[in-house]
Design a protein around this motif. Structure first.
Motif, mmCIF file in Angstrom:
data_model
loop_
_atom_site.group_PDB
_atom_site.id
_atom_site.type_symbol
_atom_site.label_atom_id
_atom_site.label_comp_id
_atom_site.label_asym_id
_atom_site.label_seq_id
_atom_site.Cartn_x
_atom_site.Cartn_y
_atom_site.Cartn_z
ATOM 1 N N ASP A 62 13.424 85.597 7.120
ATOM 2 C CA ASP A 62 12.566 84.580 6.513
ATOM 3 C C ASP A 62 11.480 85.343 5.775
ATOM 4 O OD1 ASP A 62 10.782 82.649 5.786
ATOM 5 O OD2 ASP A 62 10.923 81.517 7.659
ATOM 6 N N ALA A 63 11.547 85.336 4.456
ATOM 7 C CA ALA A 63 10.629 86.154 3.652
ATOM 8 C C ALA A 63 9.284 85.481 3.414
ATOM 9 C CB ALA A 63 11.292 86.504 2.320
ATOM 10 N N THR A 64 9.154 84.222 3.809
ATOM 11 C CA THR A 64 7.872 83.499 3.694
ATOM 12 C C THR A 64 7.725 82.634 4.953
ATOM 13 O OG1 THR A 64 9.026 81.770 2.437
ATOM 14 C CG2 THR A 64 7.791 83.378 1.140
ATOM 15 N N GLY A 68 6.228 78.617 10.310
ATOM 16 C CA GLY A 68 7.317 78.909 11.232
ATOM 17 C C GLY A 68 8.366 77.815 11.384
ATOM 18 N N SER A 121 3.279 91.397 6.123
ATOM 19 C CA SER A 121 3.350 92.260 4.946
ATOM 20 C C SER A 121 3.883 91.448 3.775
ATOM 21 C CB SER A 121 4.267 93.464 5.204
ATOM 22 O OG SER A 121 5.562 93.009 5.471
ATOM 23 N N HIS A 123 6.459 90.654 0.873
ATOM 24 C CA HIS A 123 7.914 90.750 1.025
ATOM 25 C C HIS A 123 8.637 91.548 -0.063
ATOM 26 C CE1 HIS A 123 7.505 86.486 -0.859
ATOM 27 N NE2 HIS A 123 7.260 87.421 -1.742
ATOM 28 N N ASN A 141 10.604 80.092 1.049
ATOM 29 C CA ASN A 141 10.020 78.777 0.796
ATOM 30 C C ASN A 141 8.709 79.115 0.108
ATOM 31 O OD1 ASN A 141 9.066 76.160 0.891
ATOM 32 N ND2 ASN A 141 9.637 75.832 3.027
ATOM 33 N N THR A 158 2.658 82.693 -3.199
ATOM 34 C CA THR A 158 3.622 83.614 -3.776
ATOM 35 C C THR A 158 3.413 83.655 -5.292
ATOM 36 O OG1 THR A 158 5.196 81.782 -3.857
ATOM 37 C CG2 THR A 158 5.354 83.262 -1.966
#
Ligand SMILES: C[S@@+](CC[C@H](N)C(=O)[O-])C[C@H]1O[C@@H](n2cnc3c(N)ncnc32)[C@H](O)[C@@H]1O
Length: 232
Positions: A62-64, A68, A121, A123, A141, A158
């Motif tokens: 899961d890059a974002t 959760g 961190s 991504h 997301n 992002t």
């Protein structure tokens, strides 16, 4: 201009106990609903696509991670009692904390430590231990943490540059048949630019190696777009 932005509509299971049952059986997926409208929602659809591709015991990212919610769904799809690995990345400490808390609540802290790697961190770079062609699902997301635009803090969101760089680095990690999804939001200026950047990047992927789709609410210029990319 988003008006010139033409995209065509083409194209977990839940654990009630804190630990997995010994059978690790699949039960009702999170996306399954009696509400026929729910599945067309971009989030539910992303969850459905993940559940079709990602197998238990594989690796997912899961890059974002945000709050959760997606990570929890992903964890239910990919993790079993003794296999599977989930990486959760987010640039914000509070997002990592929220995601970790959610997973610990669903399982327990020892299990989460064993199976999930939390990373505060950006991504663009993925951990070097993740080898090419090994990951079954990588999910984005995009945008900002829900709620942070009203709490007076500066929105951390992002950006097209880091998002596309991240995706360029993510694609080689996918195994054959693996999926990358990205939900992009067009309700604000930065989101429109990011959606266009994703569209441009994904449309340029060659047909020999990638299947590329967008799920676009074509009667709403501000609706979220779900991109799904599959490695052939
Ligand atoms: C829409 S939220 C994600 C929602 C989340 N998947 C969930 O289920 O709650 C977008 C997240 O992207 C994070 N983000 C922004 N820039 C990032 C970057 N460069 N690297 C990693 N995460 C980033 C934000 O901090 C925010 O938490």
């Amino acid at each position: 201009m988003i008006s010139a932005f033409k995209m065509v509509h083409r194209r977990g299971c839940y654990f009630s106990s804190r630990r997995f049952s010994s059978k690790d059986q699949k039960v009702t997926p999170a996306w399954f609903s009696d509400d026929p409208n729910k599945i067309s929602d971009h989030i539910s659809l992303a969850h459905l696509l993940w559940s079709q591709v990602i197998q238990k015991g594989e690796i997912a990212i899961d890059a974002t991670a945000g709050n959760g919610f997606d990570a929890l769904v992903l964890s239910k799809i990919v993790l079993s009692s003794n296999s599977g690995r989930l990486y959760c990345m987010d640039i914000q400490e509070r997002a990592i904390k929220a995601t970790e808390d959610k997973l610990i609540q669903a399982y327990d802290s020892t299990y989460v430590k064993e199976r999930v790697q939390m990373m505060q961190s950006s991504h663009e770079r993925f951990p070097v231990e993740i080898a090419a062609n090994t990951v079954s699902g990588i999910v984005y997301n995009l945008g900002y943490l829900p709620g942070t635009h009203t709490d007076g803090s500066k929105r951390i969101m992002t950006t097209p540059f880091s998002t596309i760089l991240s995706m360029k680095n993510a694609l080689p990690l996918l195994r054959k048949g693996g999926i990358l999804t990205a939900t992009a939001y067009r309700g604000h200026k930065e989101g429109i630019e990011e959606t266009e950047a994703c569209f441009k990047f994904f449309s340029g992927l060659n047909q020999t190696d990638w299947r590329v789709y967008s799920h676009d609410p074509i009667n709403s210029e501000t609706g979220a777009v779900l991109f799904s990319i599959y490695k052939r």
